[in-house]
Each structure stands twice: as structure tokens, then as C-alpha cells.
Design a protein around this motif. Sequence first.
Motif, PDB file in Angstrom:
ATOM      1  N   ILE A  80      -5.517 -23.587 -17.071  1.00 20.90           N
ATOM      2  CA  ILE A  80      -6.924 -23.707 -16.691  1.00 20.90           C
ATOM      3  C   ILE A  80      -7.431 -25.024 -17.259  1.00 20.90           C
ATOM      4  CG2 ILE A  80      -9.217 -22.680 -16.885  1.00 20.90           C
ATOM      5  CD1 ILE A  80      -7.672 -19.982 -17.477  1.00 20.90           C
ATOM      6  N   ALA A  81      -7.965 -25.881 -16.408  1.00 21.14           N
ATOM      7  CA  ALA A  81      -8.387 -27.219 -16.827  1.00 21.14           C
ATOM      8  C   ALA A  81      -9.829 -27.218 -17.311  1.00 21.14           C
ATOM      9  CB  ALA A  81      -8.230 -28.209 -15.674  1.00 21.14           C
ATOM     10  N   MET A  82     -10.072 -27.967 -18.396  1.00 20.32           N
ATOM     11  CA  MET A  82     -11.417 -28.148 -18.951  1.00 20.32           C
ATOM     12  C   MET A  82     -11.577 -29.596 -19.378  1.00 20.32           C
ATOM     13  SD  MET A  82     -11.226 -24.650 -21.197  1.00 20.32           S
ATOM     14  CE  MET A  82      -9.438 -24.838 -21.272  1.00 20.32           C
ATOM     15  N   LYS A  83     -12.788 -30.020 -19.640  1.00 21.96           N
ATOM     16  CA  LYS A  83     -13.007 -31.398 -20.086  1.00 21.96           C
ATOM     17  C   LYS A  83     -12.322 -31.626 -21.432  1.00 21.96           C
ATOM     18  CE  LYS A  83     -16.875 -33.536 -19.308  1.00 21.96           C
ATOM     19  NZ  LYS A  83     -18.307 -33.932 -19.300  1.00 21.96           N
ATOM     20  N   LEU A  84     -11.838 -32.836 -21.608  1.00 24.53           N
ATOM     21  CA  LEU A  84     -11.104 -33.171 -22.832  1.00 24.53           C
ATOM     22  C   LEU A  84     -11.907 -32.905 -24.098  1.00 24.53           C
ATOM     23  CD1 LEU A  84      -9.219 -36.496 -21.976  1.00 24.53           C
ATOM     24  CD2 LEU A  84      -8.181 -34.321 -22.671  1.00 24.53           C
ATOM     25  N   ASP A  85     -13.207 -33.160 -24.062  1.00 27.07           N
ATOM     26  CA  ASP A  85     -14.018 -33.039 -25.270  1.00 27.07           C
ATOM     27  C   ASP A  85     -14.629 -31.650 -25.476  1.00 27.07           C
ATOM     28  OD1 ASP A  85     -15.822 -33.080 -23.220  1.00 27.07           O
ATOM     29  OD2 ASP A  85     -17.019 -34.759 -23.973  1.00 27.07           O
ATOM     30  N   ASN A  86     -14.316 -30.716 -24.581  1.00 24.91           N
ATOM     31  CA  ASN A  86     -14.896 -29.372 -24.706  1.00 24.91           C
ATOM     32  C   ASN A  86     -13.936 -28.453 -25.468  1.00 24.91           C
ATOM     33  OD1 ASN A  86     -16.441 -27.096 -24.499  1.00 24.91           O
ATOM     34  ND2 ASN A  86     -16.724 -27.219 -22.280  1.00 24.91           N
ATOM     35  N   LYS A  87     -13.725 -28.784 -26.741  1.00 21.63           N
ATOM     36  CA  LYS A  87     -12.786 -28.017 -27.557  1.00 21.63           C
ATOM     37  C   LYS A  87     -13.273 -26.587 -27.776  1.00 21.63           C
ATOM     38  CE  LYS A  87     -10.097 -28.272 -31.838  1.00 21.63           C
ATOM     39  NZ  LYS A  87     -10.273 -26.860 -32.196  1.00 21.63           N
ATOM     40  N   GLU A  88     -14.588 -26.411 -27.875  1.00 23.21           N
ATOM     41  CA  GLU A  88     -15.132 -25.064 -28.090  1.00 23.21           C
ATOM     42  C   GLU A  88     -14.724 -24.121 -26.966  1.00 23.21           C
ATOM     43  OE1 GLU A  88     -19.425 -22.752 -28.698  1.00 23.21           O
ATOM     44  OE2 GLU A  88     -19.374 -24.915 -28.371  1.00 23.21           O
TER      45      GLU A  88
END
Length: 267
Positions: A226-234
Motif C-alpha cells: 500500500i503506497a503512502m507519501k514518503l513523509d507520512n511516517k505516522e
Amino acid sequence: MFKPKFRFVLAGLLSLSLLTLAGCGSTPAPAPAPTPAPAPVEKVLKVGSDIAYAPFEFMDEKQQATGFDIELINALGADMGYTKVNIETAAFDGLLPALQAGKYDCVISAMTITEKRAQSVQFSDKYFRAIQYIAMKKGAGFKNLADLKGKKVGVQLSTTGQEVVEKAGIEPRKFDTTPDAMNDLLNGGVEAVVADGPVVLWFQAQNEKANIVSVEADVEEEFYGIAMKLDNKELGDKMNASLKKLKENGKYNEIYKKWFKVDAPKF
């Protein structure tokens, strides 16, 4: 002679007035109207997907999104505390740019984790194992990618199917969706299609009289994420925690078995 009587009457009236005033003073003030409770804040998970890739994501007869990926992301969203999972369809090759632009919180679309993609997006832990298949008309006899050289081969644009075909030195015909490529195979426009195995097998099952057969391609297995933005670690941490939980409590296997009729493999 009338004064005593007048005083008596006046005293009586004064007493009655005092009693009336005392009675009025004892009436409680009306309670203030209760303040209405604030409406609950809706927590929405915005999801992008190319909903044309059965059995992972497709529209049912009521034009509602369904499939393995759809059920999985809904279960993950609920476990993470979202009140609503809003899934929007878009062309596969436009999903990651839209994610990076902030249109989605995440993308689930049978997307293989690759080094190239991982340079621009953050992937969850792997949630599905797949391998490329070669689909053909019965009698074609293709056994591996080398057999496809010089043939008309269909692939879905921007997929790993396209990548493995091009790595084999073959220039494929690119289609917007895998079903488009498979339909072109039915019509004789291409001689083979290279795509993810579950999608090829699903199409075969829906078109039993079409004389389509398939074999595993001679390539390494792949894993979806599942892909998410690189900076959305939370969000990435929460997604992985919920995915782990669903695998441990049996919910993941329940969804997997519904769509693939076997228990989920361990990986």
C-alpha cells in the motif's frame, strides 16, 4: 370612628400582598436549554485505486467498488479508527502522482513494491504475493518470455508486466487496463498478454468458452504494498500495525479465502 376598621382592612391587604410576593419569589427560574452536543468529527481515509483489476478491485453489478484490495483497505481503515474510507478510481499510471500531490492518503491497487517506486513513495509491509502469467489462445504453446519474441504481446501501461516484457527485449502493446489487453487477445489483436496471475486467472474463469490458457512466466515472484507519501511516517506505522493485527487475528485470511478460495500463504 371609621379609622380602626380602615387600619384592619389595610393590614389585611398588606399581609395578602406579602404572601403573594413570597409565593412569587419561591417559583424557580426556568432551567437553561441544554447545549446540543457537537456533531462527531468524521475521520476519512482518502484512497486511490484503479478499479478495473478484478479480483483485486472492480465495480460490481450495483457499480460499487469491491474486490480483495477494497475489502482489505476498508478493514484496515476501520482498525485504524477511520469513520469512513473514501475510495476514488483513477488510471493506474496516475495514482502515484496524485498521491504525491496530496489527493489521496494512500493507494491500494495491486501495486508491486519496486525499487523505482520506493524512491518516490513509502510502501506498507507486503500484503500479497503474485507472479506474472503469460495468457494466450489455446494451442499457441508459449512456455516462457523468450517464446514471445517477435510476437504481438499486450501489457497494462506502467505495470511490472510491461517491465518484464521490455527486459526480455520485446516491445509490447500497452493498454490502459489488463482487461483491455485480454479482450484484445480474445479478438486476435495480440497473441499473448503478460499480467499478474490472479487477474489472468480471474479473466479466464469469467470467459470459460474463450479457449484462453496461461502459464507462469519465468520471472521472480512479486509482492504488493500500500503506497503512502514518503513523509507520512505516522500513517505508515499505523498501516503496518493494523496489517499485522489483521493477519494475526484471522481477518486477513478470511478476506483472502473469500476471493482466492484457499488460505493465505505465509510470507
